[in-house]
Every structure is written in C-alpha cells, then in structure tokens.
Scaffold this active site. Structure first.
Site, short mmCIF file in Angstrom:
data_model
loop_
_atom_site.label_atom_id
_atom_site.label_comp_id
_atom_site.label_asym_id
_atom_site.label_seq_id
_atom_site.Cartn_x
_atom_site.Cartn_y
_atom_site.Cartn_z
N ASP A 267 5.20 -16.29 -3.40
CA ASP A 267 5.56 -15.38 -2.32
C ASP A 267 6.92 -15.83 -1.79
O ASP A 267 7.00 -16.62 -0.84
CB ASP A 267 4.48 -15.46 -1.23
CG ASP A 267 4.45 -14.23 -0.34
OD1 ASP A 267 5.07 -13.20 -0.70
OD2 ASP A 267 3.81 -14.28 0.73
N GLU B 57 8.93 -3.48 -2.27
CA GLU B 57 8.36 -2.64 -1.22
C GLU B 57 9.20 -1.39 -0.94
O GLU B 57 10.43 -1.46 -0.86
CB GLU B 57 8.22 -3.47 0.07
CG GLU B 57 7.31 -2.85 1.11
CD GLU B 57 6.50 -3.89 1.89
OE1 GLU B 57 5.88 -3.47 2.88
OE2 GLU B 57 6.49 -5.07 1.54
N LYS C 139 5.20 -1.76 -3.65
CA LYS C 139 4.42 -2.19 -2.49
C LYS C 139 4.41 -1.11 -1.42
O LYS C 139 5.47 -0.59 -1.05
CB LYS C 139 5.05 -3.46 -1.92
CG LYS C 139 4.19 -4.68 -2.05
CD LYS C 139 4.92 -5.90 -1.53
CE LYS C 139 4.02 -6.70 -0.64
NZ LYS C 139 4.67 -7.97 -0.26
N THR D 112 -0.43 -3.31 0.55
CA THR D 112 -0.30 -4.51 1.37
C THR D 112 -0.73 -4.23 2.81
O THR D 112 -1.12 -3.12 3.14
CB THR D 112 1.14 -5.05 1.28
OG1 THR D 112 1.20 -6.34 1.91
CG2 THR D 112 2.14 -4.11 1.96
N PHE E 193 -4.82 -10.00 3.86
CA PHE E 193 -4.16 -11.10 4.56
C PHE E 193 -5.18 -11.96 5.32
O PHE E 193 -5.35 -11.79 6.53
CB PHE E 193 -3.14 -10.54 5.56
CG PHE E 193 -1.87 -9.99 4.95
CD1 PHE E 193 -1.78 -9.68 3.62
CD2 PHE E 193 -0.75 -9.78 5.75
CE1 PHE E 193 -0.60 -9.17 3.07
CE2 PHE E 193 0.43 -9.28 5.22
CZ PHE E 193 0.50 -8.98 3.88
#
Length: 345
Positions: free
Chosen positions: A26, A110, A146, A170, A192
């Site tokens: 990440d 994204e 994303k 996400t 998350f």
C-alpha cells in the site's frame, strides 16, 4: 535506518503470510515498492488519492517529470477544467505505469473520488484511465479501477466488469457493502478493519480487544465467510490496520488475525515488521472452513436492491460515518493536487 525488506527470511512472518495470502504493498513510493517487490513476496500494489497527491507534490525529480508529462499530455487534448481533470488522471496512470513495471500483479488506480455519486462520469473516467494504460502497453487485466463503496460506485463496477474492466471497491466499512460489491460482480473489495475498530472505540467500546474479537476483524472475516459460502469469487483484500490490543507493539494484530484471507494490502512499515519477526503465523481463514462457518442467510435473495442497501447501510452506523469521513479526506487530498496542477496550466 530502514531495514531492507529484501532480507525477509523464509521463517519470517512475511514469508509465512505470503504462503497463504497474496500480498500487496500500500504505497505510491517507487523506491519502496521496488525494494519490497524484490523479496518475491509482494505481487500487487495499491495507490489512493493521498499517494498520488504526495507524488505530485513531492518535488522529487522522478515524480515532477510525471506531473509535467501529464500536464503536457492534457494541454494537447483538452482545455479548461477538462484539461485539469485529464492531467490528474494522466498523473495517476503515469504513477501506475511505473508501479506496474515493479510488481507482477494488480495495480489499483482510483477514479476521482468526487465522482463517488456520479455513475456516468465515473464510467467515462474509468474507461479513459484504462485506455491511457493501454496506450502505455499495460493491458486492462493488470489494472484494478478503484471506486468508493457507495451504491453508485458499485453500479459503476457492475457495468465496468461487464466490459472486462476489473474493479476494487474501497472504503468498505459495513457488511452490506461487502455483499453488494460481490453481488455486482466486483473483482475485489478493500474493507478497512482498522478504521472499523476506530469507530467502535470512538463509541466507547474497548479500547482494547483480543484480535479475534476486534470489530474490524469480525466484519472482514464475516465477509470472507459469506463469499466462500455463496460462491462469490470477489477477492477480499483488507487494508488499513490498527493494533487490536492498542499500543504499537501490537501493530500486526489485525493482520495476523486475518491471515489466510485472499489478499491483503499492507503499508511498508508493517511489511518491515512482518519481515523482521519469526513468530508463527497460524492460518485464521481458510475457504472450506469459512464456508462451513458462515451463518448468514443470503442477503436480498442474492440481489440486494438500492433501498435495502441504503437502509442496511444507515442502520450499520459505522458504514456511513466512516464512508463520509474517508470520502472527505480523499477529496481534500484530490483538491490539494488539483490546485497544484491547475497552477501549471
């Protein structure tokens, strides 16, 4: 002094974890990605608006060149706000192109997070991102688009997946988001667990949990079990990690508690900790066991509709709270970058 992760021994937690879970880094830092990819244990990379913004604003020569190329590219093809938007997408592609040369697997890019409630514009931008990657010789099979886990984001994913464009949903904080993402055919979700834990702590729960009882771990494990029971091949890839028991010495709690999930994306400092430790990593999640352990009925008979999604999301509490917070943070990062790029026009 950064420990070189290239020294991850076969007995390290990083090596143990990589045998059961596909690992992604990440980060948008090319030097760091290269170093970890060299271990052979990291196959994917995820970026987000913060990483692209940091690269664009860093002033480092490598990233500055990417920004300049993006601006030149956009000026030749568009004008005004359209050119600024194109330059931002181009910068994300420039960064992704470099990352794709360092890892063998998926690279996540994204769509402008301000479009998280705009299906048509998100589709346009996603297709354009994929087309720019194709121009650079990177096939769409390597890229994950994303999208935020809003109803609209998941509708975008449903359409893109039909076009053979893989999506990473996400900002997943609620079980219903994980279910709908899979029902819409998304290739991958990023729940998350760390931020879910933060929310529960903010409500006075805890503050310390045993990792197996961590509310974030529970949501991810529940989604994983649901996927295995109902035959969804959507990849469960948790991101965002916190110490279940509190304190930095427990930083790996959630990672170890979810060992065996399909994939994980992990930031460099935690990858370093995993590489430095030889403690055992027992497998916590395994497909057949997970399917048998799932006690959820199939939601919405296999197809949750919009009104049911919105209701269940609202009733979740953590979902809408953390979604709003996550969107606001990523929008702020995006706008910072936009301002810097606008000044170059």
């Amino acid at each position: 002094a950064r420990m070189s992760a290239v020294t991850a021994k076969e007995t390290s937690q990083l090596s143990q974890l990589a045998q059961m879970t596909t690992l992604s880094i990440d980060s948008g830092d090319l030097g760091v990605i290269k170093e970890f990819a060299a271990t052979g244990l990291i196959t994917d990379a995820t970026t987000n608006p913060l990483f692209v913004s940091q690269a664009g604003l860093s002033g480092d020569a490598v990233y500055a060149a990417m920004v300049d190329e993006a601006v030149t590219y956009a000026k030749e093809r568009a004008e005004g706000d359209d050119a600024v938007a194109l330059a931002m997408d181009r910068l994300a592609v420039n960064l992704g192109r470099e990352i794709a040369q360092l890892v063998d697997g998926y690279v996540s890019t994204e769509v402008d997070v301000r479009l998280s409630f705009d299906v048509e514009e998100s589709l346009t931008r996603a297709r354009r991102i994929i087309a720019m990657y194709a121009e650079e010789g990177i096939p769409k099979e390597r890229i994950l688009i994303k999208l935020a886990g809003t109803w609209e984001g998941m509708c975008v994913a449903a359409q893109l997946q039909k076009e053979g464009i893989n999506c990473n949903i996400t900002l997943i904080f609620a079980f219903v988001q994980a279910v709908v993402a899979a029902q819409k055919g998304a290739r991958l979700i990023s729940p998350f667990p760390g931020r879910i834990l933060d929310w529960h702590k903010s409500k006075g729960e805890g503050p310390a949990f045993e990792p197996a009882d961590d509310p974030g771990v529970l949501v991810v494990a529940r989604a994983y079990r649901y996927y295995k029971k109902y035959g969804h091949d959507t990849i469960c890839m948790p991101a965002s990690w916190r110490p279940s028991r509190g304190g930095t010495e427990h930083a790996l709690d959630e990672i170890i508690a979810l060992a065996g999930t399909d994939r994980m994306t992990i930031p460099p400092p935690l990858l370093e900790q995993l590489a430095a430790s030889d403690a055992p990593v027992p497998r916590a999640l395994e497909p057949a066991e997970a399917a048998a352990a799932c006690d959820d009925e199939e939601l919405g008979g296999g197809s949750v509709d919009e009104k049911t999604f919105r209701y269940l999301m609202t009733m979740d509490g953590c979902g809408p709270d953390k979604m709003g917070e996550g969107l606001r943070a990523f929008v702020a990062d995006t706008e910072k970058l936009e301002q810097a790029i606008r000044e170059k026009f």
